[in-house]
Write a protein that holds these residues in place. Structure first.
Motif, PDB file in Angstrom:
ATOM      1  N   GLU A   2     -49.641 -97.756  55.641  1.00  0.00           N
ATOM      2  CA  GLU A   2     -51.000 -97.846  55.093  1.00  0.00           C
ATOM      3  C   GLU A   2     -51.068 -98.885  53.971  1.00  0.00           C
ATOM      4  N   GLY A  36     -61.193 -95.368  56.730  1.00  0.00           N
ATOM      5  CA  GLY A  36     -61.462 -93.964  56.411  1.00  0.00           C
ATOM      6  C   GLY A  36     -61.700 -93.089  57.631  1.00  0.00           C
ATOM      7  N   THR A  39     -56.774 -91.801  61.427  1.00  0.00           N
ATOM      8  CA  THR A  39     -55.786 -90.814  60.955  1.00  0.00           C
ATOM      9  C   THR A  39     -54.743 -91.508  60.083  1.00  0.00           C
ATOM     10  N   PHE A  41     -55.322 -92.209  56.959  1.00  0.00           N
ATOM     11  CA  PHE A  41     -56.069 -92.720  55.813  1.00  0.00           C
ATOM     12  C   PHE A  41     -57.019 -91.635  55.308  1.00  0.00           C
ATOM     13  N   GLU A  42     -57.255 -91.662  53.993  1.00  0.00           N
ATOM     14  CA  GLU A  42     -58.177 -90.685  53.412  1.00  0.00           C
ATOM     15  C   GLU A  42     -59.603 -90.983  53.848  1.00  0.00           C
ATOM     16  N   HIS A  43     -60.433 -89.903  53.948  1.00  0.00           N
ATOM     17  CA  HIS A  43     -61.852 -90.098  54.258  1.00  0.00           C
ATOM     18  C   HIS A  43     -62.494 -90.931  53.140  1.00  0.00           C
ATOM     19  N   MET A  44     -63.367 -91.821  53.521  1.00  0.00           N
ATOM     20  CA  MET A  44     -63.938 -92.769  52.558  1.00  0.00           C
ATOM     21  C   MET A  44     -65.466 -92.711  52.593  1.00  0.00           C
ATOM     22  N   THR A  45     -66.083 -92.473  51.451  1.00  0.00           N
ATOM     23  CA  THR A  45     -67.554 -92.518  51.374  1.00  0.00           C
ATOM     24  C   THR A  45     -67.967 -93.941  51.010  1.00  0.00           C
ATOM     25  N   THR A  52     -64.161 -98.918  44.762  1.00  0.00           N
ATOM     26  CA  THR A  52     -62.784 -99.409  44.901  1.00  0.00           C
ATOM     27  C   THR A  52     -62.780-100.919  45.103  1.00  0.00           C
ATOM     28  N   ASN A 221     -60.909 -94.998  44.459  1.00  0.00           N
ATOM     29  CA  ASN A 221     -59.712 -94.394  45.046  1.00  0.00           C
ATOM     30  C   ASN A 221     -58.517 -95.185  44.498  1.00  0.00           C
ATOM     31  N   TYR A 224     -55.677 -96.535  46.867  1.00  0.00           N
ATOM     32  CA  TYR A 224     -56.095 -97.713  47.635  1.00  0.00           C
ATOM     33  C   TYR A 224     -56.232 -98.933  46.724  1.00  0.00           C
TER      34      TYR A 224
END
Length: 273
Positions: A2, A36, A39, A41-45, A52, A221, A224
């Motif tokens: 990642e 995001g 799989t 990777f963290e969910h990203m809004t 970020t 984040n 990231y």
């Protein structure tokens, strides 16, 4: 794995951003939103992606500005005058965003940016806004091919136009450079090399101010960001190096192509939203 992907995104976005003065956020934000959904990777809004991205743009702006300073292509005086308008304009634009129906606005704004890219094609046939040389700001610049440029503007006109550009950029979150570079080239007849370097100089303070807000709101984040920053720093150096080797017409062609991509993305967001 990642981290490698994020470093590469940072390098790619920052290289392109500092080459044509857009800062790189236009690539980082959609890239983070896409990652995001994968799989691993963290969910990203959208808010965290924007926060970020803006934080990493501090390092793109700093790295680019330091490099452009060595090549003497930054017009500090003009950049600071434009910031007087674009700074408050972008803050007001961000506030107005909450009150607007952005979907239809995105479509209209996308069409407007398409129009700007077409006008850039016809740039040679345009005449600069007239200004009084005894009261305006006069600048001269010689590019890497030996071609000399004279350009200038009325400070008041510069502040007013940059405030409008900042306002529109703040509403859409497309980053001031997306509009400020073509404005400098088309309205004030800046040489493309100077427009790009001055835009990167302006991106530094605006990204710091915007980032403070996003950090307070918890929209960064940090994992990231720490992966993107080294890529942003390296990429900015690559972008500046390429900028000094490419002639003015090529920079305008690249800028036009990126504006078309930005416009299509905005129109798509407006239709799908």
């Amino acid at each position: 794995m990642e981290w490698i992907i994020l470093v590469l995104i940072g390098i790619g976005a920052s290289s392109l951003g500092s080459l044509i003065g857009l800062g790189g956020g236009i690539i980082v934000v959609p890239a983070l939103l896409y990652l995001g959904t994968l799989t691993g990777f963290e969910h990203m809004t959208p808010q965290v992606a924007a926060g970020t991205s803006l934080f990493t743009m501090i390092f793109t702006g700093m790295s680019s500005t330091l490099a452009y300073m060595k090549h003497k292509t930054v017009d500090y005086k003009s950049g600071l005058i434009f910031l007087i308008g674009s700074g408050p304009g972008s803050i007001l634009g961000a506030w107005v965003t909450e009150k607007l129906n952005l979907h239809s606005f995105n479509i209209f704004f996308g069409l407007f940016i398409l129009l700007v890219s077409i006008v850039l094609m016809l740039k040679e046939k345009l005449k600069p806004i007239p200004y009084r040389k005894d009261k305006g700001i006069i600048r001269t610049f010689t590019d890497n091919t030996g071609k000399s440029f004279e350009y200038g503007f009325s400070p008041l006109m510069g502040i007013v136009i940059s405030a409008i550009v900042g306002f529109l950029s703040g509403i859409l979150g497309v980053g001031g450079g997306s509009l400020m570079v073509p404005t400098m080239i088309l309205v004030f007849f800046f040489p493309p090399h100077v427009a790009v370097a001055t835009s990167m100089f302006m991106i530094l303070p605006t990204s710091i101010l915007s980032s403070i807000t996003h950090v307070i709101l918890g929209n960064v984040n940090w994992m990231y960001a720490l992966a993107l920053v080294p890529g942003a720093w390296i990429g900015a150096k690559i972008g500046v190096y390429l900028n000094t080797k490419i002639n003015s017409k090529t920079i305008v062609i690249i800028l036009r192509a990126i504006l078309v991509i930005v416009a299509i993305r905005l129109i798509y967001q407006g239709i799908m939203g």
